[in-house]
Enzyme design. Sequence first.
Site, PDB file in Angstrom:
ATOM      1  N   SER A 265       0.911  -1.026  -0.063  1.00 43.94           N
ATOM      2  CA  SER A 265      -0.132   0.002  -0.032  1.00 43.94           C
ATOM      3  C   SER A 265       0.856   1.176  -0.156  1.00 43.94           C
ATOM      4  CB  SER A 265      -0.729   0.125   1.102  1.00 43.94           C
ATOM      5  OG  SER A 265      -1.855  -1.201   1.214  1.00 43.94           O
ATOM      6  N   THR A 266       1.912   1.338   0.635  1.00 43.41           N
ATOM      7  CA  THR A 266       2.889   2.428   0.933  1.00 43.41           C
ATOM      8  C   THR A 266       3.450   2.352  -0.624  1.00 43.41           C
ATOM      9  OG1 THR A 266       3.137   2.168   3.230  1.00 43.41           O
ATOM     10  CG2 THR A 266       4.501   3.504   2.169  1.00 43.41           C
TER      11      THR A 266
ATOM     12  N   ASN B 171      -4.918  -7.882   5.583  1.00 51.76           N
ATOM     13  CA  ASN B 171      -6.239  -7.176   6.261  1.00 51.76           C
ATOM     14  C   ASN B 171      -5.974  -5.844   6.302  1.00 51.76           C
ATOM     15  OD1 ASN B 171      -8.826  -7.117   7.103  1.00 51.76           O
ATOM     16  ND2 ASN B 171      -8.056  -7.127   9.097  1.00 51.76           N
TER      17      ASN B 171
ATOM     18  N   LYS C 111      -1.076 -10.090   7.416  1.00 51.36           N
ATOM     19  CA  LYS C 111      -0.545  -8.878   7.842  1.00 51.36           C
ATOM     20  C   LYS C 111      -1.760  -8.101   8.081  1.00 51.36           C
ATOM     21  CE  LYS C 111       1.374  -4.748   6.325  1.00 51.36           C
ATOM     22  NZ  LYS C 111       1.157  -3.885   5.044  1.00 51.36           N
ATOM     23  N   ASP C 112      -1.679  -7.857   9.360  1.00 49.95           N
ATOM     24  CA  ASP C 112      -2.930  -7.126   9.584  1.00 49.95           C
ATOM     25  C   ASP C 112      -2.677  -5.485   9.949  1.00 49.95           C
ATOM     26  OD1 ASP C 112      -5.970  -7.916  11.482  1.00 49.95           O
ATOM     27  OD2 ASP C 112      -5.107  -6.041  11.425  1.00 49.95           O
ATOM     28  N   SER C 113      -3.327  -4.703   9.212  1.00 46.52           N
ATOM     29  CA  SER C 113      -3.024  -3.166   9.158  1.00 46.52           C
ATOM     30  C   SER C 113      -4.367  -2.554   9.748  1.00 46.52           C
ATOM     31  CB  SER C 113      -2.720  -2.771   7.897  1.00 46.52           C
ATOM     32  OG  SER C 113      -1.233  -3.289   7.258  1.00 46.52           O
TER      33      SER C 113
END
Lengths: 266, 266, 266, 266
Positions: D36-37, D124, D151-153
């Site tokens: 995302s980054t 997520n 990976k939970d963000s």
Amino acid sequence: MITPLDAHGNIDYNATNILIKYLEGINVDYLFPMGSTGVFPYFTLKERKDFLKFVRENSKKPIMAGVGSSSINEVNELMKFSMDIGIEAAVLMPPYYIKLNQEAIYHYYKEILSSNDMDLLIYNIPQFTNKIDPETVKNLKSEFSSVKGVKDSSADIRGFMEMLSLSDDDFAVFQGQDDLLFTSLELGASGGVCGTTNFSDGIVRLYHEYKNNREMALKIEKNDVIPLMKKLGKYQFPNAYYEYFYKKNNINGGYRPPMYRVGIEI
Amino acid sequence: MITPLDAHGNIDYNATNILIKYLEGINVDYLFPMGSTGVFPYFTLKERKDFLKFVRENSKKPIMAGVGSSSINEVNELMKFSMDIGIEAAVLMPPYYIKLNQEAIYHYYKEILSSNDMDLLIYNIPQFTNKIDPETVKNLKSEFSSVKGVKDSSADIRGFMEMLSLSDDDFAVFQGQDDLLFTSLELGASGGVCGTTNFSDGIVRLYHEYKNNREMALKIEKNDVIPLMKKLGKYQFPNAYYEYFYKKNNINGGYRPPMYRVGIEI
Amino acid sequence: MITPLDAHGNIDYNATNILIKYLEGINVDYLFPMGSTGVFPYFTLKERKDFLKFVRENSKKPIMAGVGSSSINEVNELMKFSMDIGIEAAVLMPPYYIKLNQEAIYHYYKEILSSNDMDLLIYNIPQFTNKIDPETVKNLKSEFSSVKGVKDSSADIRGFMEMLSLSDDDFAVFQGQDDLLFTSLELGASGGVCGTTNFSDGIVRLYHEYKNNREMALKIEKNDVIPLMKKLGKYQFPNAYYEYFYKKNNINGGYRPPMYRVGIEI
Amino acid sequence: MITPLDAHGNIDYNATNILIKYLEGINVDYLFPMGSTGVFPYFTLKERKDFLKFVRENSKKPIMAGVGSSSINEVNELMKFSMDIGIEAAVLMPPYYIKLNQEAIYHYYKEILSSNDMDLLIYNIPQFTNKIDPETVKNLKSEFSSVKGVKDSSADIRGFMEMLSLSDDDFAVFQGQDDLLFTSLELGASGGVCGTTNFSDGIVRLYHEYKNNREMALKIEKNDVIPLMKKLGKYQFPNAYYEYFYKKNNINGGYRPPMYRVGIEI
């Protein structure tokens, strides 16, 4: 109706009288004290009763009284009081604070409707409290003949159309958002419960024009009602409604926290 | 504390006594009557006072009393009453129903804090009422020495960490979500205000173990607290808390609408 | 337009032809391939081009092509391709995935509009991607004459009225929600971009009746369009649109994950 | 990893090399390009492949590659490409744009996992795309041994704890929010996938200190990580991450719309 306040944040009955006369003058069909614009949750039970009583004693217009509370005991007390003093109808939203499912909302209304015969409008305003689904309204309507309609302030036209599908001769559906009244009348709404009446007659003219001159009604909506609503919408609700009323009537009005004065120009 | 009810939906003081004794037995530090789990908005002002008085008269534990209302007059009345009967502290969330910005919330607290000297915990619970920002808490804390801390039930750990950054010797930050207590203690929380204490001692054991035996505390969280919270979370809040308490104590308890009985197994 | 799929989840051009003929038969004004109902994000760039080309080659109706992508390079490529094959207009929503403010959305459209001359409809669908504010639409409209209108699928009538206030001879405002078309026409909408056209002619009849027979249009809305929308609305969007089309035309159609078959009766 | 851009908005491989060397220098365990980054949705498929290839060819660190797309065909293509060039693992969030239920999300992952053997982390990030429930993760994990973790963000610690309950020797749970890493490690997280690594080593130091010196780790979190995250959080995501990296390295970097330059001071 707003609930006019004095410089100390107490109810100002002289100002209330000015408001009542104005509303009678622009020819509204009902007075609606202690609704959301009237910031009912900011008052004690006694203040609410006193205000309802004053409105009743100072106007011959039919009245629908806001009787909202999360406490069924308070609702029952307000309904009995309102009925005793000759108020025509009550308006009640689902309980606020705790997030509720439809089953809980149904239990709440059922308990209240079982112990009161007063005519009742169900009030849907999901911005401020738990949403009541059209299905729940339908169930309550079928069980209790005292349920006479719904005031929908959700600003959700799709949901409003679902409420409208419940309309019949004994069940009215009112729009609670001024800028959606024209659209709602087109779809078959019974009328509106509109806050700009506190200081402006545009929405009443729109309503009366609608039957004979649809184009004129649309023009009032576009030129008067929508711009006014946009202007009011820039401020913390409903502070601008109060300031507008105070300024228009040269009243040295005040605010009870969490309300505060906002700089709207009239 | 839940507010135990009888079969007619009235407060059951025998059951309340059982609850008080249980809480004393599991060694909580404070009693907290008339909070959200106590469904305070479902009661009249008189009922709330009566309940606070009963708790005060039947326990020597320090008490923090929920004094929430959107009406500052009612808050002031509840605070003065609580102080008069010897309650140690008050807990107050921002006003509910009308959606408010931080300026409005600040005006509300300022008005109340200016007219009361009682120790106060600010209560952040954005699921149910307007959110109070850490910045607003900070401002109130710096202006009023009676602001002694915050109870944060938001379940938002990032926001909780911002509240924690305000902690000092005179300002406590409590976690209001049982299943986040362990994590919150790790981050420096002062303690918890936890609803499962009404019928379970897990969360109190977790809190006491934490200082000496972190691993044991984490084990209690994972094995006891989280499963219990998940089980309770399946039902309309806070009905399962009541049913659990009734069943555990063989009490023929009841519900006041919008509450209703749910089928939780204990 | 849906994008008909075969049993393996690939585009089914025979079925697409059936769809094109149906849409021509019920007399829509434009074809709109690769919109949301066409699940454009589920296809590769090549599949999207192939589909647009097929529609272009198999119909003489004017076409507006969905060219949405968060990647401006892909949007530019799709727009140039569409223009080259003679498609009349493009439809473009704000980028999706990353949450964006209006400044970001403005930069995105500006970059694309600066490098393409194709007529463009701005597409507002905040359920699925970042909302574009009427103010941003207004700015883009004043800077780029190729911005010919807006398709608003927000279901928010208040926002729609703000979009309508931008209407003029060179700027059209379309309703993207079938069950709000009647209301939108009343308020001055230019027309609708409506998904039920894939298998039902009600919404087209409503549109055509509206000018001469408002009552008949309202009747179609209430009796045909709203019930159909409610039925479709019970399923994961837009699976039921596909199944309805397949069943009606006895097509052995399929789904590409995350789509899946739903059990709607036609 | 951000995806460094030049003044024309194209990928800047010199700058990418500087970034790779920096990440190796601060001793991260994995490189994570096209997350995302890295604004993966703003690039074409070819650009994404080129970038993955460049990272692979210029670093010996293990790599997990972002392969997200709403189109399963694109995901499959990216996964096969990544595997072919020797990338160790893929990271995949649920499809974006159309709002999806868990059944739809399950179908999507199942289709992809059935046709790829590559190790996969489920991602997520409900702020940007459809949420995947722990229950769905659990089902996928039990059916596909290639599902190696999550990976939970989400920034939701309660949900994160549910993900953690799935942890075992073959299933890792990573925290995607830098300021929640300390808390997550306390609860048993396997590690973090953290964006501030692009220009700051605080979060890596925190991670490494944690095992031996918990107090030091907490200090880094409070003094370094949280203030940095707050600073970055004031700007449209992730523009400030790029500007910070450009300024720190004296790179004349650029932005591809909808990205734009923001005025963060480093």
